[in-house]
Design a protein around this motif. Structure first.
Motif, PDB file in Angstrom:
ATOM      1  N   UNK A 174     -20.543 -17.700 -17.090  1.00 47.67           N
ATOM      2  CA  UNK A 174     -19.511 -17.198 -16.195  1.00 47.67           C
ATOM      3  C   UNK A 174     -18.304 -18.097 -16.095  1.00 47.67           C
ATOM      4  N   UNK A 175     -17.866 -18.360 -14.856  1.00 45.33           N
ATOM      5  CA  UNK A 175     -16.631 -19.139 -14.628  1.00 45.33           C
ATOM      6  C   UNK A 175     -16.739 -20.568 -15.145  1.00 45.33           C
ATOM      7  N   UNK A 176     -17.954 -21.093 -15.255  1.00 43.38           N
ATOM      8  CA  UNK A 176     -18.151 -22.461 -15.744  1.00 43.38           C
ATOM      9  C   UNK A 176     -17.590 -22.606 -17.160  1.00 43.38           C
ATOM     10  N   UNK A 177     -17.666 -21.526 -17.925  1.00 45.29           N
ATOM     11  CA  UNK A 177     -17.170 -21.536 -19.300  1.00 45.29           C
ATOM     12  C   UNK A 177     -15.671 -21.852 -19.391  1.00 45.29           C
ATOM     13  N   UNK A 178     -14.935 -21.564 -18.326  1.00 45.92           N
ATOM     14  CA  UNK A 178     -13.480 -21.746 -18.349  1.00 45.92           C
ATOM     15  C   UNK A 178     -13.068 -23.210 -18.270  1.00 45.92           C
ATOM     16  N   UNK A 179     -13.945 -24.060 -17.704  1.00 50.66           N
ATOM     17  CA  UNK A 179     -13.594 -25.452 -17.446  1.00 50.66           C
ATOM     18  C   UNK A 179     -14.453 -26.435 -18.244  1.00 50.66           C
ATOM     19  N   UNK A 180     -15.752 -26.159 -18.312  1.00 46.69           N
ATOM     20  CA  UNK A 180     -16.696 -27.130 -18.870  1.00 46.69           C
ATOM     21  C   UNK A 180     -17.194 -26.728 -20.251  1.00 46.69           C
ATOM     22  N   UNK A 181     -17.604 -27.741 -21.007  1.00 48.89           N
ATOM     23  CA  UNK A 181     -18.336 -27.498 -22.239  1.00 48.89           C
ATOM     24  C   UNK A 181     -19.700 -26.933 -21.866  1.00 48.89           C
ATOM     25  N   UNK A 182     -20.138 -25.912 -22.560  1.00 48.89           N
ATOM     26  CA  UNK A 182     -21.395 -25.233 -22.241  1.00 48.89           C
ATOM     27  C   UNK A 182     -22.193 -25.032 -23.528  1.00 48.89           C
ATOM     28  N   UNK A 183     -23.465 -24.625 -23.404  1.00 50.82           N
ATOM     29  CA  UNK A 183     -24.222 -24.320 -24.625  1.00 50.82           C
ATOM     30  C   UNK A 183     -23.535 -23.286 -25.510  1.00 50.82           C
ATOM     31  N   UNK A 184     -22.900 -22.285 -24.915  1.00 52.02           N
ATOM     32  CA  UNK A 184     -22.208 -21.277 -25.712  1.00 52.02           C
ATOM     33  C   UNK A 184     -21.073 -21.898 -26.520  1.00 52.02           C
ATOM     34  N   UNK A 185     -20.252 -22.717 -25.869  1.00 55.91           N
ATOM     35  CA  UNK A 185     -19.147 -23.372 -26.579  1.00 55.91           C
ATOM     36  C   UNK A 185     -19.659 -24.305 -27.667  1.00 55.91           C
ATOM     37  N   UNK A 186     -20.772 -24.986 -27.381  1.00 52.91           N
ATOM     38  CA  UNK A 186     -21.244 -25.972 -28.355  1.00 52.91           C
ATOM     39  C   UNK A 186     -21.996 -25.320 -29.514  1.00 52.91           C
ATOM     40  N   UNK A 187     -22.550 -24.144 -29.279  1.00 60.19           N
ATOM     41  CA  UNK A 187     -23.135 -23.409 -30.409  1.00 60.19           C
ATOM     42  C   UNK A 187     -22.042 -23.095 -31.440  1.00 60.19           C
ATOM     43  N   UNK A 188     -20.875 -22.711 -30.950  1.00 61.64           N
ATOM     44  CA  UNK A 188     -19.733 -22.485 -31.843  1.00 61.64           C
ATOM     45  C   UNK A 188     -19.429 -23.749 -32.634  1.00 61.64           C
ATOM     46  N   UNK A 189     -19.423 -24.891 -31.947  1.00 55.37           N
ATOM     47  CA  UNK A 189     -19.075 -26.144 -32.610  1.00 55.37           C
ATOM     48  C   UNK A 189     -20.035 -26.481 -33.745  1.00 55.37           C
ATOM     49  N   UNK A 190     -21.297 -26.160 -33.589  1.00 61.51           N
ATOM     50  CA  UNK A 190     -22.290 -26.493 -34.614  1.00 61.51           C
ATOM     51  C   UNK A 190     -22.382 -25.441 -35.718  1.00 61.51           C
ATOM     52  N   UNK A 191     -21.673 -24.338 -35.564  1.00 63.90           N
ATOM     53  CA  UNK A 191     -21.760 -23.268 -36.562  1.00 63.90           C
ATOM     54  C   UNK A 191     -20.861 -23.564 -37.763  1.00 63.90           C
ATOM     55  N   UNK A 192     -21.302 -23.078 -38.931  1.00 56.10           N
ATOM     56  CA  UNK A 192     -20.500 -23.257 -40.148  1.00 56.10           C
ATOM     57  C   UNK A 192     -19.832 -21.957 -40.587  1.00 56.10           C
TER      58      UNK A 192
END
Length: 284
Positions: A174-192
């Motif tokens: 939810x709103x946490x995604x707008x400010x903080x790094x989250x598992x969802x954001x970091x899954x993107x980072x680890x994807x190729x």
């Protein structure tokens, strides 16, 4: 100090890894494997030893810079808040540089080399970070006026936070995604995947990625594919630590002239892949 903070958090880390492995056991058993997890643990131990040695050797330099500080930042609530924000800002640039400069990627590639993503992946670190220059990114904090031992502590806390974003067990927040790094954001980072690669460099705050144009949201219609371009198929911690260093120096040796060699060492990591592709082409 960093070592002791992370060691103090180790029971929490290990307990959550056991829980997550149990959680996925009947749902998606491919997310964990014994050999991959033990490889991550071995890499973590090697990294901790190298990190402790590096801080021992460089802390004097931090105090030397601190003697020429611009300000005296007190250890009050607002001083610590400024340090947390400042360290996270410099972490973003450390992380981005370690994806875009091959000399630094040679260390960071170890962390991305697993084709799995789970909490134990957070342990997958390289002992060569001191050589690639990780500590350089925290020196400006000492120059600004933050006490070096406080810098080391906040670096450890930032890294400790990042353990929790290495998981597929938590969806969007939810709103946490707008400010903080989250598992969802970091899954993107680890994807190729082409859509995701070299994105979301955040440590704690995702706002830096949004400010500097490196943010991409996870698209559930495009599942993350984990690992690296030019995947290394090994669980040997030595191979995982040094394979890109060996390839980089080999490419630099084969390059044409000093300029070509320097581009292999300090240019973007994809230069190495392109160089090897050209040299393996019989018509090239």
């Amino acid at each position: 100090m960093e070592k002791w903070i992370l060691l103090g958090m180790a029971p929490v880390f290990l307990g959550l890894i056991v829980w997550e492995a149990w959680y996925w056991r009947s749902r998606r058993p491919e997310i964990y494997s014994w050999v991959d997890t033990f490889s991550n643990a071995g890499l973590a131990l090697m990294h901790q030893v190298a990190d402790a040695v590096a801080w021992t050797l460089t802390i004097g330099l931090f105090y030397l810079v601190y003697q020429h500080r611009l300000f005296d930042v007190p250890a009050t609530w607002w001083g610590i808040l400024l340090l947390v924000l400042g360290q996270d800002f410099f972490y973003y640039w450390f992380h981005r540089a370690h994806h875009r400069i091959r000399w630094m990627w040679a260390s960071h590639v170890t962390h991305h080399s697993s084709e799995r993503l789970n909490l134990s992946t957070a342990f997958r670190q390289s002992l060569t970070y001191p050589i690639s220059g990780m500590w350089l990114f925290w020196l400006p904090l000492a120059w600004l006026g933050f006490e070096p031992t406080h810098i080391v502590a906040v670096v450890a806390i930032n890294l400790g936070f990042q353990f929790f974003v290495h998981t597929q067990a938590i969806g969007k927040l939810g709103w946490i995604e707008k400010v903080f790094n989250t598992p969802s954001h970091h899954r993107v980072h680890h994807a190729r995947n082409a859509k995701y690669i070299d994105r979301n460099y955040a440590g704690v705050l995702i706002i830096w990625d949004k400010l500097f144009g490196s943010f991409v949201e996870e698209d559930l219609a495009v599942p993350c594919e984990y690992g690296i371009i030019g995947q290394v198929h090994s669980h040997n911690p030595i191979t995982l630590t040094f394979h890109e260093w060996a390839a980089m120096f080999r490419d630099a040796r084969r390059a044409q002239g000093l300029r070509g060699a320097l581009k292999q060492l300090f240019g973007p990591p994809e230069r190495g892949l392109a160089h090897r592709a050209v040299n393996s082409d019989p018509e090239g």
